[in-house]
Design an enzyme around this catalytic site. Structure first.
Site, PDB file in Angstrom:
ATOM      1  N   LYS A  32      31.833  86.159  70.531  1.00 52.55           N
ATOM      2  CA  LYS A  32      31.390  87.502  70.209  1.00 52.55           C
ATOM      3  C   LYS A  32      32.557  88.416  69.823  1.00 52.55           C
ATOM      4  O   LYS A  32      32.521  89.081  68.785  1.00 52.55           O
ATOM      5  CB  LYS A  32      30.668  88.064  71.433  1.00 52.55           C
ATOM      6  N   THR A  33      33.587  88.408  70.644  1.00 47.94           N
ATOM      7  CA  THR A  33      34.737  89.267  70.379  1.00 47.94           C
ATOM      8  C   THR A  33      35.401  88.882  69.062  1.00 47.94           C
ATOM      9  O   THR A  33      35.824  89.728  68.278  1.00 47.94           O
ATOM     10  CB  THR A  33      35.771  89.135  71.507  1.00 47.94           C
ATOM     11  N   ASP A 218      29.224  97.164  71.129  1.00 49.64           N
ATOM     12  CA  ASP A 218      29.292  95.920  71.892  1.00 49.64           C
ATOM     13  C   ASP A 218      28.456  96.064  73.167  1.00 49.64           C
ATOM     14  O   ASP A 218      28.199  97.169  73.614  1.00 49.64           O
ATOM     15  CB  ASP A 218      30.759  95.634  72.240  1.00 49.64           C
ATOM     16  N   GLU A 219      28.065  94.963  73.755  1.00 48.32           N
ATOM     17  CA  GLU A 219      27.282  94.957  75.003  1.00 48.32           C
ATOM     18  C   GLU A 219      26.065  95.882  74.874  1.00 48.32           C
ATOM     19  O   GLU A 219      25.760  96.676  75.773  1.00 48.32           O
ATOM     20  CB  GLU A 219      28.152  95.400  76.196  1.00 48.32           C
ATOM     21  N   GLN A 249      22.329  88.985  79.617  1.00 48.01           N
ATOM     22  CA  GLN A 249      23.463  89.498  80.379  1.00 48.01           C
ATOM     23  C   GLN A 249      23.323  90.977  80.693  1.00 48.01           C
ATOM     24  O   GLN A 249      24.312  91.657  80.972  1.00 48.01           O
ATOM     25  CB  GLN A 249      24.767  89.235  79.625  1.00 48.01           C
ATOM     26  N   ARG A 600      30.998  82.513  83.313  1.00 47.61           N
ATOM     27  CA  ARG A 600      32.421  82.882  83.249  1.00 47.61           C
ATOM     28  C   ARG A 600      33.293  81.635  83.323  1.00 47.61           C
ATOM     29  O   ARG A 600      34.464  81.666  83.003  1.00 47.61           O
ATOM     30  CB  ARG A 600      32.835  83.817  84.405  1.00 47.61           C
TER      31      ARG A 600
END
Length: 748
Positions: A32-33, A218-219, A249, A600
């Site tokens: 994503k980043t 983002d998010e 998430q 994670r």
DNA sequence: ATCTGCCTCATTTTT
DNA sequence: TGAGGCAGAT
């Protein structure tokens, strides 16, 4: 360099698309980043937008900084002109320019939760409101919730017979007035006030629409209604908006985040296009399978299928401790094994937990095992008393209308201004509806003793003197001089006690932080520094270059990754947390939190639990988390509590007896700090002493008893019958414990 | 005005 | 368990 190299097909599609609203569903670890960075770089390189026309909103300041740096790697120094920040910091910047239109001034203060709570309490007091078992905290939560739904006091109507709402309806208007009188904003105001300005002033909105021609968020799954309004207004003219997120998430609904924002994106933004990134590059196949299996139990999620082409990987490992100390000890051993066998560094490992309180035990045990560790969050630096004191002075100098800071500093260090004097000043100011500092200016009109007057005059003089000084020396110098002028170091009892040394060190640390700020900021101001302080998150302060195990909450871990991850406290009532148990919506969110935790991990995941846990000083039975069952058995080793042991059975009660006795012994070791050996011998499962013989009497409530370790106490509650019921005992020197009857002797 | 100690009470995650 | 509030002592 060709930007599109090193991207997979789906990622490339998402980067290149630029014909209007765009939704990117990005599964955990799907790059994503990377996509965000490449996309911004692409927009600039292809000359579709100038760097300064791009606004990117990230979830933390740390992420913002990283994004900026990575964009600069691609497009060079030009990259530093992109606008990046969190919702809160971007909004603060807008408000520093535009807020005067609402009647605030540009030097406004940002209030934290403590300040907010203090205001609520004062209103309750001043308005003689009977709090009928509604806590100030509940009111504050309600107000915050309303604000995240963009509901201001005048728009709120309480539902009848719901006490929290009825009280909120009364308090909320006063609350908002108080903030305004103090020229202060709470966190929610930072978001809601720009919306208010944009609604009322189309010309100002137009200015920002032209300033931010391309917007990325983002998010996105964790945005609330107010944030949604903000970005839809800002993107309203050019319609260039790209949001990235993953509904699985979403973990911030408790602070107003609305998962519907992402699920409804396609309906809300016309002609939008949706992209899906489903390949996970982070984790092993087994970890991904486990994560997917868990999250599949949730209802109301967007359809997606996350997969990994990485190696199969090791099984997930379950660790089972007798109690939380034992759990922590075993985590420590596992860490040592991992580091030895895989040649890892400490910083490759993280321990995650649901609540900050869990960090204490982990920290104690890790220190004992000499495993370097760093706790993210917990008692934050800026929450410490001495730091808060000094920062309150700084805040007051930046904005003398700030009554909360005024209250904090008026008699700290003590300067002879007591409760009575402050009450007089308070009443006077409250009646005239002015700030405390304004009240102080007309102290001659108040009924005060000569002594009180002198003290107040001295305080006033100190403030005006150092206000002047601030205009003539640098911020860095002034910050130190002000502390010296206060005599704050003397107040800390310049000395040898451990506490005084620590506090003095913290003040020095604070001054270092200010120096840091001054040397890294183009045009340092007191107000700018304070804004940074107010908006730093725990993760922002994390020094990830340090070689230590990271300990943090599952919430803080969002967006991070580690080769080895431990998720601790997998007990029913903790993860999922207590009151989520009977609410399906909340249970879904707890499950997402667990999902975030699992994903994670890159190589190896440990899940740990304890059989008993100490909650508020009470040892109580803990059962394994229901989430453990949701992981396919073939992916996990040592899964305990299978079959009949799921429910509390006689067999299980036995286990509890032995462990509660060992806990008592263990805890006594810890208390005496014989520590190291104690933990290890505990590990080897020393035979438990089955000590006392029953006296023949049946224990009853009210009887006095003695216990081998806890001494004497009184029985306050009893569950069960006969000679061995479960007793709740209030001990004279050890507080309340739950213990089985056979471990105590009844005193005649 | 200031300090000390006892009592009560509790949701958890964060900008 | 531990923080915060309050009553009573100094």
């Amino acid at each position: 360099m060709n930007l599109l190299e090193g991207l997979n097909h789906a990622q490339r599609e998402a980067v290149v698309y630029s014909e209007g609203p765009q939704l990117i569903f990005a599964g955990a670890g799907s790059g994503k980043t990377r996509v965000l960075t490449y996309k911004i770089a692409y927009l600039i390189q292809k000359d579709l937008f100038r760097a300064h026309q791009i606004l990117a909103v990230t979830f933390t300041n740390k992420a913002a900084k990283e994004l900026k740096n990575r964009v600069e790697d691609f497009v060079g120094p030009l990259g530093k002109f992109i606008n990046v920040g969190t919702f809160h910091s971007v909004c603060a910047r807008i408000l520093r320019e535009e807020i005067t239109i609402l009647g605030y001034t540009k030097n406004f203060t940002i209030y934290d939760t403590t300040d907010q709570l203090s205001i609520i309490k004062q209103i309750i007091k001043n308005e003689n409101i009977e709090p009928e078992k509604v806590t100030p905290n509940a009111i504050l939560n309600k107000i915050s919730k309303l604000k995240s739904d963009n509901i201001m006091p005048e728009a709120f109507v309480a539902r009848k017979f719901i006490p929290v709402e009825e009280l909120t309806e009364r308090i909320y208007p006063f609350y908002q007035q108080t903030l305004k009188r103090c020229n202060a904003l709470d966190f929610d105001d930072l978001l809601i006030l720009p919306v208010k300005i944009f609604k009322k002033n189309p010309e100002i909105l137009a200015k920002y629409q032209d300033r931010f021609k391309y917007i990325l968020v983002d998010e996105y799954q964790d945005t609330n209604k107010t944030q949604f309004l903000l970005i839809s207004m800002l993107s309203g003219k050019y319609n260039n908006i790209c949001v990235v997120g993953d509904d699985d998430q979403s973990i911030y609904s408790w602070r107003g985040a609305d998962i519907q924002n992402i699920l409804d994106f396609e309906q809300t933004f016309r002609n939008s296009k949706t992209f899906k990134l489903e390949q996970n590059y982070r984790s092993t196949k087994k970890i991904i399978s486990a994560a997917s299996a868990v999250v599949q139990n949730n209802t109301l999620r967007a359809d997606k299928n996350i997969f990994s082409e990485n190696e199969e990987g090791e099984n997930i490992e379950f660790i089972d401790g007798m109690n939380e100390y034992d759990e922590a000890t075993k985590i420590g051993f596992a860490i040592e094994r991992e580091i030895r066998s895989k040649k890892l560094n400490f910083k490759d490992i993280a321990i995650l937990y649901r609540t900050n309180a869990q960090s204490r035990v982990l920290e104690t045990i890790l220190n004992r095992q000499k495993i370097p560790n760093a706790i993210i969050g917990g008692v934050r630096f800026y929450e410490r008393k001495e730091v808060k004191d000094i920062v309150a002075y700084y805040k007051f100098f930046a904005n003398v209308k700030d009554d909360e800071s005024f209250r904090r500093i008026i008699n700290t260090p003590p300067r002879g201004i007591g409760k009575k004097t402050i009450d007089t000043l308070d009443d006077f100011s409250h009646q005239k509806d002015i700030n405390l500092f304004e009240g102080l200016m007309s102290l001659d009109k108040m009924d005060l003793t000569a002594r009180a007057k002198t003290s107040l005059e001295n305080f006033l003089k100190f403030i005006t003197d150092y206000q002047k000084l601030l205009e003539s020396v640098s911020l860095e110098e002034w910050a130190r001089m002000m502390i010296d002028g206060l005599g704050y170091f003397n107040y800390l009892k310049s000395g040898d006690t451990e506490e005084a040394i620590q506090r003095t060190a913290n003040i020095s640390e604070l001054l270092n932080a200010i120096s840091d700020y001054c040397s890294t900021t183009e045009n340092p101001t007191l107000q700018g520094y304070l804004e940074e302080v107010a908006l730093v998150s725990d993760i922002d302060a994390w020094q990830d270059q340090k070689n230590a195990i990271s300990l943090m909450t599952l919430h803080s871990a969002k967006g991070l990754e580690f080769p080895v991850v431990f998720i601790s406290g997998l007990n029913q009532g903790l993860l999922p947390l207590g009151n989520a148990l009977d609410d399906d919506k909340q249970l879904n969110e707890e499950r997402r939190l667990f999902y975030v935790g699992i994903t994670r991990a890159e190589k190896k995941l440990y899940l740990t639990a304890a059989r008993t846990r100490n909650f508020r000083g009470l040892d109580s039975l803990a059962s394994p988390s229901q989430f453990l069952q949701e992981i396919p058995a073939e992916l996990i080793c040592n899964l305990p509590f299978q079959g009949s042991r799921r429910n509390i059975s006689p067999e299980f009660e036995d286990a509890e007896e032995t462990s509660s006795a060992s806990i008592a012994i263990h805890r006594e070791y810890v208390r005496k700090d014989i520590g190291h050996q104690a933990v290890h011998s505990f590990q080897k499962k020393e035979p438990v002493q089955q000590t006392t013989t029953s006296t023949g009497k049946v224990p009853e409530i009210g009887m006095r008893v003695t216990h081998k370790i806890f001494g004497t106490g009184t029985i306050t509650a009893k569950v069960g019958f006969g000679h061995n019921p479960k007793l709740t005992i209030r001990f004279n020197s050890h507080g309340i414990k739950t213990i089985f009857g056979k471990f105590v002797n009844i005193i005649d």
